[in-house]
Write an enzyme that holds these catalytic residues in place. Structure first.
Site, PDB file in Angstrom:
ATOM      1  N   GLY A  59      29.724  -7.471  -2.395  1.00 60.14           N
ATOM      2  CA  GLY A  59      28.930  -6.425  -1.752  1.00 60.14           C
ATOM      3  C   GLY A  59      27.832  -5.938  -2.668  1.00 60.14           C
ATOM      4  O   GLY A  59      27.877  -6.179  -3.884  1.00 60.14           O
ATOM      5  N   CYS A  86      33.804 -10.985  -6.590  1.00 59.44           N
ATOM      6  CA  CYS A  86      32.605 -10.274  -7.039  1.00 59.44           C
ATOM      7  C   CYS A  86      32.820  -8.752  -6.950  1.00 59.44           C
ATOM      8  O   CYS A  86      33.631  -8.205  -7.685  1.00 59.44           O
ATOM      9  CB  CYS A  86      31.407 -10.745  -6.221  1.00 59.44           C
ATOM     10  SG  CYS A  86      29.853 -10.328  -7.009  1.00 59.44           S
ATOM     11  N   TYR A  87      32.165  -8.070  -6.028  1.00 59.12           N
ATOM     12  CA  TYR A  87      32.390  -6.622  -5.907  1.00 59.12           C
ATOM     13  C   TYR A  87      33.869  -6.344  -5.632  1.00 59.12           C
ATOM     14  O   TYR A  87      34.437  -5.379  -6.147  1.00 59.12           O
ATOM     15  CB  TYR A  87      31.513  -6.046  -4.785  1.00 59.12           C
ATOM     16  CG  TYR A  87      31.657  -4.536  -4.642  1.00 59.12           C
ATOM     17  CD1 TYR A  87      30.925  -3.667  -5.445  1.00 59.12           C
ATOM     18  CD2 TYR A  87      32.546  -3.976  -3.719  1.00 59.12           C
ATOM     19  CE1 TYR A  87      31.077  -2.291  -5.341  1.00 59.12           C
ATOM     20  CE2 TYR A  87      32.701  -2.604  -3.604  1.00 59.12           C
ATOM     21  CZ  TYR A  87      31.957  -1.767  -4.414  1.00 59.12           C
ATOM     22  OH  TYR A  87      32.106  -0.410  -4.306  1.00 59.12           O
ATOM     23  N   HIS A 177      31.442 -16.406  -6.473  1.00 56.89           N
ATOM     24  CA  HIS A 177      31.664 -16.579  -5.028  1.00 56.89           C
ATOM     25  C   HIS A 177      32.198 -17.987  -4.743  1.00 56.89           C
ATOM     26  O   HIS A 177      31.430 -18.929  -4.663  1.00 56.89           O
ATOM     27  CB  HIS A 177      30.349 -16.382  -4.273  1.00 56.89           C
ATOM     28  CG  HIS A 177      29.887 -14.961  -4.255  1.00 56.89           C
ATOM     29  ND1 HIS A 177      30.231 -14.086  -3.266  1.00 56.89           N
ATOM     30  CD2 HIS A 177      29.121 -14.267  -5.132  1.00 56.89           C
ATOM     31  CE1 HIS A 177      29.693 -12.907  -3.518  1.00 56.89           C
ATOM     32  NE2 HIS A 177      29.018 -12.984  -4.641  1.00 56.89           N
ATOM     33  N   GLU A 179      33.157 -19.098  -1.990  1.00 62.51           N
ATOM     34  CA  GLU A 179      32.870 -19.501  -0.610  1.00 62.51           C
ATOM     35  C   GLU A 179      31.553 -20.236  -0.450  1.00 62.51           C
ATOM     36  O   GLU A 179      31.321 -20.856   0.583  1.00 62.51           O
ATOM     37  CB  GLU A 179      32.897 -18.276   0.328  1.00 62.51           C
ATOM     38  CG  GLU A 179      31.861 -17.194   0.045  1.00 62.51           C
ATOM     39  CD  GLU A 179      32.297 -16.214  -1.057  1.00 62.51           C
ATOM     40  OE1 GLU A 179      33.209 -16.566  -1.824  1.00 62.51           O
ATOM     41  OE2 GLU A 179      31.714 -15.139  -1.143  1.00 62.51           O
ATOM     42  N   SER A 230      20.011 -22.252  28.317  1.00 62.73           N
ATOM     43  CA  SER A 230      18.819 -23.059  28.045  1.00 62.73           C
ATOM     44  C   SER A 230      19.151 -24.543  28.088  1.00 62.73           C
ATOM     45  O   SER A 230      18.272 -25.381  28.150  1.00 62.73           O
ATOM     46  CB  SER A 230      18.269 -22.715  26.658  1.00 62.73           C
ATOM     47  OG  SER A 230      19.177 -23.168  25.665  1.00 62.73           O
ATOM     48  N   GLY A 231      20.454 -24.853  28.025  1.00 62.59           N
ATOM     49  CA  GLY A 231      20.839 -26.263  27.942  1.00 62.59           C
ATOM     50  C   GLY A 231      21.000 -26.708  26.504  1.00 62.59           C
ATOM     51  O   GLY A 231      21.431 -27.819  26.235  1.00 62.59           O
ATOM     52  N   GLY A 232      20.667 -25.819  25.568  1.00 60.23           N
ATOM     53  CA  GLY A 232      20.908 -26.111  24.155  1.00 60.23           C
ATOM     54  C   GLY A 232      22.405 -25.973  23.878  1.00 60.23           C
ATOM     55  O   GLY A 232      23.156 -25.469  24.709  1.00 60.23           O
ATOM     56  N   VAL A 233      22.813 -26.431  22.699  1.00 58.52           N
ATOM     57  CA  VAL A 233      24.242 -26.438  22.379  1.00 58.52           C
ATOM     58  C   VAL A 233      24.834 -25.034  22.474  1.00 58.52           C
ATOM     59  O   VAL A 233      25.885 -24.830  23.095  1.00 58.52           O
ATOM     60  CB  VAL A 233      24.479 -26.943  20.928  1.00 58.52           C
ATOM     61  CG1 VAL A 233      25.954 -27.085  20.649  1.00 58.52           C
ATOM     62  CG2 VAL A 233      23.767 -28.246  20.704  1.00 58.52           C
ATOM     63  N   ASP A 234      24.142 -24.059  21.877  1.00 60.87           N
ATOM     64  CA  ASP A 234      24.744 -22.732  21.763  1.00 60.87           C
ATOM     65  C   ASP A 234      24.964 -22.092  23.132  1.00 60.87           C
ATOM     66  O   ASP A 234      26.050 -21.626  23.448  1.00 60.87           O
ATOM     67  CB  ASP A 234      23.856 -21.807  20.907  1.00 60.87           C
ATOM     68  CG  ASP A 234      23.465 -22.468  19.609  1.00 60.87           C
ATOM     69  OD1 ASP A 234      24.111 -23.469  19.248  1.00 60.87           O
ATOM     70  OD2 ASP A 234      22.522 -21.999  18.960  1.00 60.87           O
ATOM     71  N   SER A 235      23.923 -22.067  23.948  1.00 61.69           N
ATOM     72  CA  SER A 235      24.099 -21.397  25.233  1.00 61.69           C
ATOM     73  C   SER A 235      25.000 -22.222  26.150  1.00 61.69           C
ATOM     74  O   SER A 235      25.734 -21.670  26.969  1.00 61.69           O
ATOM     75  CB  SER A 235      22.750 -21.085  25.894  1.00 61.69           C
ATOM     76  OG  SER A 235      22.058 -22.245  26.221  1.00 61.69           O
ATOM     77  N   SER A 236      24.989 -23.536  26.007  1.00 63.32           N
ATOM     78  CA  SER A 236      25.872 -24.364  26.847  1.00 63.32           C
ATOM     79  C   SER A 236      27.329 -24.081  26.520  1.00 63.32           C
ATOM     80  O   SER A 236      28.165 -23.902  27.413  1.00 63.32           O
ATOM     81  CB  SER A 236      25.602 -25.855  26.627  1.00 63.32           C
ATOM     82  OG  SER A 236      24.285 -26.161  26.974  1.00 63.32           O
ATOM     83  N   LYS A 375      26.924 -23.482  13.291  1.00 67.02           N
ATOM     84  CA  LYS A 375      26.535 -24.521  14.253  1.00 67.02           C
ATOM     85  C   LYS A 375      27.595 -25.625  14.413  1.00 67.02           C
ATOM     86  O   LYS A 375      27.939 -25.995  15.529  1.00 67.02           O
ATOM     87  CB  LYS A 375      25.209 -25.151  13.785  1.00 67.02           C
ATOM     88  CG  LYS A 375      24.527 -25.985  14.831  1.00 67.02           C
ATOM     89  CD  LYS A 375      23.669 -25.109  15.694  1.00 67.02           C
ATOM     90  CE  LYS A 375      22.933 -25.836  16.754  1.00 67.02           C
ATOM     91  NZ  LYS A 375      22.098 -24.884  17.507  1.00 67.02           N
TER      92      LYS A 375
END
Ligand code: XMP
Length: 519
Positions: A59, A86-87, A177, A179, A230-236, A375
């Site tokens: 943080g 870290c923090y 970190h 991660e 939109s037909g993109g991956v995310d909205s699909s 993604k």
């Protein structure tokens, strides 16, 4: 909503920009975790959450300041494994009786190397096998005295207490970190930590799907939801997930703004309306968008016009439905740059793309079921939901569509030419089996005509640029190293098959300094 059927890990968020990456690493290890901002986590919360282990994130604050964030003191008495990063490490030390100091030239930012000492430690299994370990540091303050019961297991030039642990209590604290990508062996450290905490790795994408569906149902109740598709991956993926959760309470709106690629509208409509049987409004708003874009050449003006029209169009279709919720396929990388996660303590870096802004204007609450995912996780979820590979593996396509691939003024003629060239380019990439190696590929039509010769005649047509990049998250990118043969063959095809283009160039700019899109 809290899941009770899995081993759970709690991440207390002190506001690091990379807290979500901790969650991601844990999901990769099939561990169920939730991130909660430190100010929501008190003793009652801990009791109710009943974590099997807790990670304290990094943080931006300094524990040396009086009002800086703390963990609830009861956390240290629960008898569960803790890992401070870290923090989070500094909070642990401070609250358990150690000392943290500011400055004195011991800040470290970026890559550092940790040297082990002679003691071995369970969470370091697999570390130091070939010498010092590369880690990523980002700290101004440093621990100057470790708390009672802790021992040192690794040091870096500016962090004498880079790795410390109290193995009796299963408390671990690292200054770096684990991660992030730049700590190459970081995942191993998490793996060791969750192993010693007794996690069985029972959290899978299927479990995520079930959890997300239950959570959508709980949020939405019996209200109507509208989703921009939109037909993109995310909205699909978001739409299919929502459809599975609430069926006909979901209406998807697919806006054809006249800036889509060839065959795109037909493909999306047939997939979601015919195959999935979703309520889908195919909003043909081509004239609206193109008429308002007429004569506009400034990139920001174009983006703003499109953004505003999107909202107007949504409003137009949402109102009669009486939708109380707007669903969006927002992903975590969109979120972290725009707003503080879940109202948490991280600092806003910049406003990005089309996240934010919509809800106030639209008087609807947001449902963003992919908000915590990256993604590739969304793609895995799409696969889990049975979306065809063709959709799941699609390259990203921006909301403003071809408008930002058509620098300068947009005309229907240019868009038509661009669509044809783009279709050939993508066809070439698929034929050469390169599609999945590339993050994103497209053609941009340039606002310049050049002289050529075809047959015996002179031509005076547009030039276009091919763009193809590799990237992990769209934040940085490299141009794709096509072979000369591929580029030559593609240029020939475009010039031969597309009337209106007589010159093809290849864009070899990386990001930064360029961006992926041309505008
Ligand atoms: P840039 O061009 O900023 O793009 O390097 C990074 C990634 O974001 C996509 N992009 C957008 N996506 N709305 C979107 O939904 C937008 O306004 C937008 N602008 C860029 C771009 O295609 C790339 O994947």
């Amino acid at each position: 909503m809290t899941d009770i059927s899995h081993d759970r890990l709690l991440i207390i968020d002190f506001g690091s920009q990379v807290t979500q990456l901790i969650a991601r690493r844990l999901r990769e290890l099939n561990v169920y975790c939730e991130i909660h901002p430190f100010n929501n986590v008190d003793f009652a919360f801990l009791e109710n959450f009943n974590p099997k282990a807790v990670i304290l994130s990094g943080g931006p604050s300094s524990v040396t300041e009086v009002d800086s964030p703390r963990a609830p003191k009861e956390l240290f008495e629960m008898g569960i494994p803790l890992l401070g990063i870290c923090y989070g490490q500094q909070v642990m030390m401070h609250q358990l009786g150690g000392k943290v100091e500011t400055g004195h030239g011991t800040a470290e930012f970026g890559r550092a190397f940790v040297t082990p000492n002679t003691n071995s430690l369970n969470i370091l299994e697999g570390w130091f096998e070939s010498g010092d370990e590369q880690v990523w540091m980002s700290h101004g303050d440093h621990v100057s005295e470790i708390a009672g019961g802790f021992k040192v297991y690794g040091t870096s030039p500016n962090a004498p207490f880079a790795i410390t642990a109290d193995t009796k209590r299963n408390f671990y604290a690292v200054q770096f970190h684990p991660e992030v990508h730049h700590t190459p062996n970081g995942s191993k450290l998490y793996e060791n930590f969750i192993k010693l905490a007794g996690f069985t790795g029972d959290w899978t994408m299927n479990a995520y799907r079930e959890q997300a569906i239950a959570s959508i149902k709980e949020t939405v109740g019996d209200q109507q939801v509208i989703c921009g598709l939109s037909g993109g991956v995310d909205s699909s993926v978001a739409a299919v997930l929502l459809h599975e959760a609430i069926g006909d309470q979901l209406t998807c709106v697919f806006v054809d703004h006249g800036l889509l690629r060839m065959g795109e509208a037909e493909e999306v409509v047939s997939m979601f309306r015919d195959h999935y049987n979703m309520k889908l409004i195919h909003a043909d708003e081509r004239d609206l968008f193109l008429s308002q874009l007429d004569g506009q050449s400034d990139p920001e003006t174009k983006r703003k016009i499109i953004g505003k029209l999107f909202i107007d169009v949504f409003d137009k279709y949402a109102k009669p439905i009486g939708a109380k919720f707007l669903a969006q396929g927002t992903l975590y990388p969109d979120v972290i740059e725009s707003v503080s996660f879940s109202g948490g303590p991280s600092v806003t870096i910049k406003s990005h793309h089309n996240v934010g802004g919509l809800p106030e204007k639209m008087d609807m609450a947001l449902v963003e079921p992919l908000r915590e995912l990256f993604k590739d996780e969304v793609r895995a979820l799409g696969q889990e939901l049975g979306l065809p590979a063709k959709f799941v593996g699609r390259h990203p396509f921006p909301g403003p569509g071809l408008a930002i691939r058509c620098p300068g003024e947009i005309t229907r003629e240019k868009l038509e030419i661009l669509r044809k060239a783009d279709a050939i380019y993508i066809d070439q990439i698929r034929k050469h089996n390169l599609y999945d190696e590339i993050w994103q590929a497209f053609v941009a039509i340039l606002p310049v005509r050049t002289v050529g010769v075809m047959g015996d005649g002179r031509t005076y047509d547009f030039a276009c640029a091919l763009r193809a990049v590799t990237s992990v998250d769209g934040m940085t990118a490299d141009y794709y190293p096509f072979s000369h043969e591929f580029l030559g063959e593609t240029a020939t095809r475009i010039i031969n098959e597309v009337e209106g283009i007589n010159r093809v160039t290849y864009d070899i700019t990386s990001k930064p300094p360029g961006t992926i899109e041309w505008e």
